[in-house]
Design an enzyme around this catalytic site. Structure first.
Site, PDB file in Angstrom:
ATOM      1  N   HIS A 179      42.815  29.568  43.762  1.00 59.64           N
ATOM      2  CA  HIS A 179      43.177  30.732  42.837  1.00 59.64           C
ATOM      3  C   HIS A 179      44.252  31.989  44.325  1.00 59.64           C
ATOM      4  O   HIS A 179      44.983  32.414  44.118  1.00 59.64           O
ATOM      5  CB  HIS A 179      41.664  31.402  43.324  1.00 59.64           C
ATOM      6  CG  HIS A 179      42.334  33.233  42.532  1.00 59.64           C
ATOM      7  ND1 HIS A 179      42.655  33.191  41.181  1.00 59.64           N
ATOM      8  CD2 HIS A 179      42.224  34.198  43.250  1.00 59.64           C
ATOM      9  CE1 HIS A 179      43.021  34.492  41.097  1.00 59.64           C
ATOM     10  NE2 HIS A 179      42.637  36.089  42.278  1.00 59.64           N
ATOM     11  N   ARG A 219      18.565  44.559  32.957  1.00 61.41           N
ATOM     12  CA  ARG A 219      19.235  45.925  33.179  1.00 61.41           C
ATOM     13  C   ARG A 219      19.937  46.105  33.924  1.00 61.41           C
ATOM     14  O   ARG A 219      20.211  47.118  34.140  1.00 61.41           O
ATOM     15  CB  ARG A 219      18.992  47.054  32.144  1.00 61.41           C
ATOM     16  CG  ARG A 219      18.685  46.806  30.420  1.00 61.41           C
ATOM     17  CD  ARG A 219      18.505  47.987  29.753  1.00 61.41           C
ATOM     18  NE  ARG A 219      18.077  47.094  28.171  1.00 61.41           N
ATOM     19  CZ  ARG A 219      17.316  46.849  27.670  1.00 61.41           C
ATOM     20  NH1 ARG A 219      16.193  47.130  28.721  1.00 61.41           N
ATOM     21  NH2 ARG A 219      16.493  47.038  27.085  1.00 61.41           N
ATOM     22  N   LYS A 247      41.384  47.821  49.212  1.00 60.91           N
ATOM     23  CA  LYS A 247      40.722  47.588  47.819  1.00 60.91           C
ATOM     24  C   LYS A 247      39.391  49.372  47.300  1.00 60.91           C
ATOM     25  O   LYS A 247      39.598  49.484  46.913  1.00 60.91           O
ATOM     26  CB  LYS A 247      39.981  46.690  47.569  1.00 60.91           C
ATOM     27  CG  LYS A 247      39.273  46.249  46.555  1.00 60.91           C
ATOM     28  CD  LYS A 247      39.248  45.001  46.051  1.00 60.91           C
ATOM     29  CE  LYS A 247      39.109  44.604  44.686  1.00 60.91           C
ATOM     30  NZ  LYS A 247      38.501  44.107  44.463  1.00 60.91           N
ATOM     31  N   ARG A 274      43.736  49.923  39.164  1.00 58.78           N
ATOM     32  CA  ARG A 274      43.075  49.238  40.219  1.00 58.78           C
ATOM     33  C   ARG A 274      43.940  48.115  39.579  1.00 58.78           C
ATOM     34  O   ARG A 274      44.064  47.166  39.787  1.00 58.78           O
ATOM     35  CB  ARG A 274      41.731  49.307  39.373  1.00 58.78           C
ATOM     36  CG  ARG A 274      41.580  47.954  40.357  1.00 58.78           C
ATOM     37  CD  ARG A 274      39.468  48.522  40.236  1.00 58.78           C
ATOM     38  NE  ARG A 274      39.148  46.975  40.524  1.00 58.78           N
ATOM     39  CZ  ARG A 274      38.131  46.920  40.804  1.00 58.78           C
ATOM     40  NH1 ARG A 274      36.798  47.885  40.793  1.00 58.78           N
ATOM     41  NH2 ARG A 274      37.229  45.803  41.284  1.00 58.78           N
ATOM     42  N   GLU A 303      38.852  50.096  36.123  1.00 55.50           N
ATOM     43  CA  GLU A 303      40.328  50.174  35.298  1.00 55.50           C
ATOM     44  C   GLU A 303      41.196  50.224  34.907  1.00 55.50           C
ATOM     45  O   GLU A 303      41.491  49.720  33.870  1.00 55.50           O
ATOM     46  CB  GLU A 303      40.596  48.117  35.530  1.00 55.50           C
ATOM     47  CG  GLU A 303      41.883  47.431  35.595  1.00 55.50           C
ATOM     48  CD  GLU A 303      42.146  45.866  35.946  1.00 55.50           C
ATOM     49  OE1 GLU A 303      41.135  45.922  36.798  1.00 55.50           O
ATOM     50  OE2 GLU A 303      42.548  45.615  35.227  1.00 55.50           O
ATOM     51  N   HIS A 360      47.030  32.966  36.979  1.00 58.64           N
ATOM     52  CA  HIS A 360      46.288  32.659  35.437  1.00 58.64           C
ATOM     53  C   HIS A 360      46.872  31.837  35.408  1.00 58.64           C
ATOM     54  O   HIS A 360      45.923  30.606  34.391  1.00 58.64           O
ATOM     55  CB  HIS A 360      45.848  33.783  34.878  1.00 58.64           C
ATOM     56  CG  HIS A 360      44.727  34.439  35.592  1.00 58.64           C
ATOM     57  ND1 HIS A 360      44.031  35.740  35.882  1.00 58.64           N
ATOM     58  CD2 HIS A 360      43.440  34.869  36.912  1.00 58.64           C
ATOM     59  CE1 HIS A 360      43.511  36.290  36.451  1.00 58.64           C
ATOM     60  NE2 HIS A 360      43.363  35.919  37.722  1.00 58.64           N
ATOM     61  N   LYS A 414      33.413  44.042  40.624  1.00 61.00           N
ATOM     62  CA  LYS A 414      34.081  42.639  39.236  1.00 61.00           C
ATOM     63  C   LYS A 414      33.123  42.106  39.333  1.00 61.00           C
ATOM     64  O   LYS A 414      32.844  41.210  40.715  1.00 61.00           O
ATOM     65  CB  LYS A 414      34.787  42.561  39.334  1.00 61.00           C
ATOM     66  CG  LYS A 414      36.024  43.318  38.436  1.00 61.00           C
ATOM     67  CD  LYS A 414      37.798  42.990  38.459  1.00 61.00           C
ATOM     68  CE  LYS A 414      38.373  44.320  38.041  1.00 61.00           C
ATOM     69  NZ  LYS A 414      40.271  43.454  38.201  1.00 61.00           N
ATOM     70  N   GLU A 447      45.894  36.819  49.256  1.00 56.80           N
ATOM     71  CA  GLU A 447      45.067  38.269  49.263  1.00 56.80           C
ATOM     72  C   GLU A 447      44.933  39.202  49.635  1.00 56.80           C
ATOM     73  O   GLU A 447      45.650  40.400  49.592  1.00 56.80           O
ATOM     74  CB  GLU A 447      43.420  38.002  48.617  1.00 56.80           C
ATOM     75  CG  GLU A 447      42.903  37.234  47.187  1.00 56.80           C
ATOM     76  CD  GLU A 447      43.467  37.951  45.192  1.00 56.80           C
ATOM     77  OE1 GLU A 447      43.675  38.814  45.506  1.00 56.80           O
ATOM     78  OE2 GLU A 447      43.247  36.762  45.199  1.00 56.80           O
ATOM     79  N   HIS A 482      48.954  38.114  39.358  1.00 52.03           N
ATOM     80  CA  HIS A 482      47.582  37.518  39.282  1.00 52.03           C
ATOM     81  C   HIS A 482      48.311  36.844  37.781  1.00 52.03           C
ATOM     82  O   HIS A 482      47.794  35.943  36.593  1.00 52.03           O
ATOM     83  CB  HIS A 482      46.461  38.321  39.259  1.00 52.03           C
ATOM     84  CG  HIS A 482      45.883  38.103  40.256  1.00 52.03           C
ATOM     85  ND1 HIS A 482      46.119  38.502  41.220  1.00 52.03           N
ATOM     86  CD2 HIS A 482      44.342  37.932  40.071  1.00 52.03           C
ATOM     87  CE1 HIS A 482      45.601  38.745  42.258  1.00 52.03           C
ATOM     88  NE2 HIS A 482      44.347  38.491  42.030  1.00 52.03           N
ATOM     89  N   ASN A 486      46.023  43.089  40.394  1.00 54.62           N
ATOM     90  CA  ASN A 486      46.859  41.979  39.813  1.00 54.62           C
ATOM     91  C   ASN A 486      47.727  41.413  40.134  1.00 54.62           C
ATOM     92  O   ASN A 486      48.368  40.882  39.753  1.00 54.62           O
ATOM     93  CB  ASN A 486      46.573  41.709  38.210  1.00 54.62           C
ATOM     94  CG  ASN A 486      44.767  42.333  37.763  1.00 54.62           C
ATOM     95  OD1 ASN A 486      44.186  41.548  39.369  1.00 54.62           O
ATOM     96  ND2 ASN A 486      44.566  43.344  37.227  1.00 54.62           N
TER      97      ASN A 486
HETATM   98  N1  GLY Z   1      41.012  41.622  42.230  1.00 52.05           N
HETATM   99  C1  GLY Z   1      40.834  42.378  41.509  1.00 52.05           C
HETATM  100  C2  GLY Z   1      40.029  43.646  41.357  1.00 52.05           C
HETATM  101  O1  GLY Z   1      39.277  43.687  41.495  1.00 52.05           O
HETATM  102  O2  GLY Z   1      40.597  44.282  40.792  1.00 52.05           O
END
Ligand code: GLY
Length: 369
Positions: free
Chosen positions: A267, A122, A228, A242, A238, A253, A144, A186, A249, A246
């Site tokens: 990517h 956990r 970031k 946040r 998010e 995607h 993430k 990025e 993105h 994206n």
């Molecule tokens: N890569 C997008 C984020 O970390 O929110």
């Protein structure tokens, strides 16, 4: 020189340390986090060949014992089979909640190991040691974690913050030029979404970054991570801001799915093309001037990066099929496509009300350029 960017998340706060030569100092860097002088490392075969000996030397110099699991390289690793293997191995190694797991590698290793640590007992602590530009500026920071499903990328995962991120920009010297430029996609994204002055800087200094100029890389990685960290501090899970990360993105995607997550499109390359498309869409919607998408495309071109759909080798599905692929994106809310659009360079926002017909038309035009 080491730059330190704090990620202020209360009880889950940590530092991102950025500089050349951090890998060989890994033992000294992480020793204060350890309750016993032992860590486990998870890496991949390519990174192990290039950097594992340095990491083990750094740990040994601090008297820290280490066991290593080496996974196959590539996006295919980020699925249930290697995830299960990693979790079972960590259990075999008797990793306890107070131990530290080291994720040594690019985004695939970081995401998979982070997720393994999120669910193991956990929640076990881990340190990200990102070895690609993409991982240093994006995936290693912000918590993430996850793996891919056959239904789509990153659909299985958890938020689990690392205890420390060590971004050794010296290891980027071993990156193939294509991977460095993909990661740069990025970096450009940060300027485009929220810092016009940073984009100005990249327009002039991007070529030096591609030549591995350490000062430029240090500044670019640091600014990206600062941006970031700020966004993650304000919106860890998010709920709002946040989503700006994206930018590009939703297009990316769909393109990655259409190309089977293969070597045809990395990517970061998809992010770069996606940013160009997002700015073009913004201009078509009357949100920004023609100058903005033109500058985006001109910079990507000047860097020798993939910019247009025609730069992706092989056939792509039609515009409508690409829009359908976007429907599987995590950013879909109540079945509506969500895009990050821009009022100009450095001024992005979330839009939930883009008419799908506009997107289809944009892609049709882009496919026939
Ligand atoms: N890569 C997008 C984020 O970390 O929110």
């Amino acid at each position: 020189m080491v730059n330190v960017v704090p990620v202020n998340l209360g009880a889950r706060a940590y530092e991102v340390r950025i500089g050349a030569g951090l890998l060989v100092q890994i033992g000294a860097q992480i020793a204060p986090l350890l309750r016993r002088k032992r860590v486990v490392i998870v890496t991949d075969e390519v990174v192990a060949r290039l950097h594992l000996a340095t990491a083990l030397q750094g740990l040994a110099e601090a008297g820290i014992a280490a066991e290593t699991l080496t996974l196959p390289p590539g996006e295919a690793t980020k699925g249930w089979p290697q995830f299960t293997r990693t979790v079972e191995w960590l259990l075999e190694q008797k990793v306890e909640r107070r131990d530290i797991v080291v994720a040594l590698g690019g985004g695939v290793v970081g995401d998979l190991v982070g997720f393994a640590c999120a669910v193991l007992r956990r929640g076990v602590r881990f340190v990200q040691v990102p070895t690609s530009l993409l991982a240093q500026v994006d995936s290693s920071v912000g918590g993430k974690t996850g793996i891919n499903s056959v239904q789509g990328k990153n659909l299985i995962g958890a938020f689990h913050q690392p205890s420390l991120v060590l971004a050794d920009i010296g290891v980027l010297d071993t990156l193939p030029p294509r991977d460095l430029l993909a990661g740069y996609g990025e970096v450009v994204k940060y300027g485009l979404l929220g810092d016009a002055a940073f984009f100005d800087y990249l327009e002039t200094q991007g070529p030096a970054l591609a030549r591995h100029d350490r000062d430029v890389i240090l500044r670019a990685v640091t600014r990206s991570v600062e941006m970031k960290a700020g966004i993650v501090e304000r919106d860890e899970t998010e709920e709002g801001e946040r989503a700006l990360l994206n930018l590009g993105h939703t297009f990316c995607h769909a393109l990655e799915q259409a190309t089977g997550y293969s070597d045809r499109l990395l990517h970061g390359e998809g992010v770069a093309i996606g940013c160009a498309l997002a700015f073009e869409l913004s201009q078509r919607l009357g949100l920004c001037s023609q100058e903005a998408p033109s500058r985006v495309r001109a910079h990507l071109r000047a860097m020798g990066m993939k910019t247009d759909l025609a730069d992706i080798p092989g056939d792509l599905p039609g515009a409508e099929a690409l829009v359908t692929l976007m429907g599987q994106d995590k950013k879909v809310i109540d079945g509506k496509l969500r895009f990050i659009l821009a009022r100009g360079i450095g001024d992005a926002f979330v839009a939930d009300d883009v008419p799908p017909a506009m997107v289809t038309q944009l892609l049709q035009d882009a496919l026939h350029r």
